[in-house]
Design a protein around this motif. Structure first.
Motif, mmCIF file in Angstrom:
data_model
loop_
_atom_site.group_PDB
_atom_site.id
_atom_site.type_symbol
_atom_site.label_atom_id
_atom_site.label_comp_id
_atom_site.label_asym_id
_atom_site.label_seq_id
_atom_site.Cartn_x
_atom_site.Cartn_y
_atom_site.Cartn_z
ATOM 1 N N THR A 215 66.687 -9.683 46.424
ATOM 2 C CA THR A 215 66.082 -10.011 45.125
ATOM 3 C C THR A 215 64.601 -9.679 45.081
ATOM 4 N N GLU A 216 63.873 -10.054 46.119
ATOM 5 C CA GLU A 216 62.418 -9.879 46.111
ATOM 6 C C GLU A 216 62.023 -8.404 46.107
ATOM 7 N N LYS A 217 62.791 -7.579 46.792
ATOM 8 C CA LYS A 217 62.507 -6.137 46.809
ATOM 9 C C LYS A 217 62.932 -5.477 45.498
ATOM 10 N N LEU A 218 64.069 -5.881 44.968
ATOM 11 C CA LEU A 218 64.527 -5.338 43.687
ATOM 12 C C LEU A 218 63.515 -5.610 42.581
ATOM 13 N N ALA A 219 62.840 -6.761 42.671
ATOM 14 C CA ALA A 219 61.889 -7.154 41.624
ATOM 15 C C ALA A 219 60.741 -6.163 41.477
ATOM 16 N N GLU A 220 60.444 -5.413 42.529
ATOM 17 C CA GLU A 220 59.336 -4.457 42.473
ATOM 18 C C GLU A 220 59.617 -3.298 41.522
ATOM 19 N N ASN A 221 60.873 -3.134 41.136
ATOM 20 C CA ASN A 221 61.251 -2.061 40.202
ATOM 21 C C ASN A 221 61.764 -2.604 38.866
ATOM 22 N N LEU A 222 61.470 -3.879 38.596
ATOM 23 C CA LEU A 222 61.907 -4.514 37.355
ATOM 24 C C LEU A 222 60.707 -5.093 36.632
#
Length: 366
Positions: free
Chosen positions: A47-54
């Motif tokens: 989740t935390e890494k995905l957030a960098e592209n959202l």
């Protein structure tokens, strides 16, 4: 001379009493645990890494999937952090709605814990009663935002929708009903001799240990440390309401049980005040830019979730997406004391102690 061999036993990852895909590798000497090693990561979704592209609004549904028993509080900690960075003013009606759903969520979360904990240690009926009463809260959430588990209700600057007509009245009607049910829960469980024998004096630790491990919520307050972010670092509208922070001193599973049941009472007390003070009209979204770009910098915001302190750390480069996002997840932090508590205990007490910590694996493996 009797010779015994140590046995290596896997509890989970597919086991109902681990409350999700969570594994503990246990080294046994007979029935006594000599070593216990939690194995995490089976549910990790990045989740935390995905957030960098959202963008920030797109991240909100991902917070639902962390502590999926308490999605509303997850929503809030993210938007609260962004709002602090942007110094946004939130309309009063929106903040009331947020507080009401967060306290309803706390009650629903503790009901899930109560029912499943009793099921873990051999009682079937409490599980059915807990989910019967939780269903009322779920129906209220469904009416409010169209979902039953992952709500995606909070927004930067307010909430997605206003409450439908009559919704606050339904919340008001639920409160005396739930107080009556809590008395029944106490009659059914709290004085039961078998139940007390299973949890009293089990999984004990002191305040120094709790602080050293970074515990929060009931896992900290059971040792005599009075710490609740709603009181000690008030956010939202909590400084307007009168409520107590339950504290115990024995530091065992029974004390944690008593505190969580008392926390339900205090949440109902907050809700009773909130529905009476709820504004009759007003906006549910503040003045928010169409494109949300927090100023360059970093921030850490924290709130009191049903499992303890949940925090959100954001590093912003003044773009639509966060440069870095990190959650402090209370389930993950509280779980770290488990190996210490299990050494010297029996396999029977393993389930009692793990359930007493109250973890949600989606939050452990964020």
């Amino acid at each position: 001379m009797i010779r015994t061999e140590e046995l290596l036993l896997n509890v989970g990852p597919q086991h109902p009493s681990t409350h999700g895909v969570f594994r503990i590798v246990v080294k046994l000497d007979g029935e006594v645990i000599k070593e216990a090693t939690p194995v995490m990561g089976y549910l990790h979704r990045g989740t935390e890494k995905l957030a960098e592209n959202l963008n920030y609004t797109q991240i909100i549904p991902y917070t639902d999937r962390m502590d999926y028993v308490s999605a509303m509080t997850n929503n809030y900690v993210l938007v609260h952090a962004v709002e602090k960075m942007m110094q946004l003013e939130i309309p009063e009606r929106a903040e009331f709605l947020r507080l009401i759903v967060m306290e309803l969520q706390r009650v629903a979360s503790h009901l899930v814990w109560w029912g499943t904990y009793l099921l873990d240690i051999g009682a079937m009926s409490p599980f059915l009663y807990a989910f019967r009463d939780r269903e009322i809260i779920i129906d209220l959430f469904n009416e409010l935002c169209g979902a039953r588990l992952t709500y995606n209700y909070m927004r930067v600057g307010g909430v997605k929708w206003d409450a439908p007509p009559g919704w606050i009245d339904k919340v008001r009607d639920f409160l005396p009903y739930m107080r009556k049910r809590l008395k029944e829960y106490d009659k059914l469980v709290s004085g039961n001799e078998i139940f007390l024998a299973r949890i009293k004096g089990i999984g004990t630790y002191d305040a120094e240990t709790a602080i050293a491990y970074g515990l929060s919520g009931a896992n900290l307050r059971c040792t005599g440390v009075k710490w609740d972010l709603r009181k000690d670092e008030p956010y939202s509208l909590y400084n307007r309401f009168e409520f107590d922070v339950p504290v115990g001193t024995d530091g065992d599973c029974y004390t944690r049980y008593v505190l969580r049941m008392e926390e339900i009472h205090q949440s109902l007390r907050i809700l009773e005040q909130a529905v009476e003070q709820f504004p009759s009209e007003g906006e549910t979204m503040g003045k928010v830019p169409r494109v949300i770009r927090p100023p360059e910098g970093e921030i850490y915001a924290r709130i009191e979730s049903p499992r303890g302190e949940i925090g959100c750390y954001i590093v912003s480069r003044a773009k639509q997406e966060p440069y870095r996002l990190k959650f402090r997840r209370p389930s993950f932090v509280n779980l770290q004391i488990l190996p210490k508590l299990l050494v010297g205990e029996t396999m029977t007490n393993l389930i009692t102690i793990l359930g007493g910590v109250d973890i949600v694996v989606g939050e452990v493996d964020c």
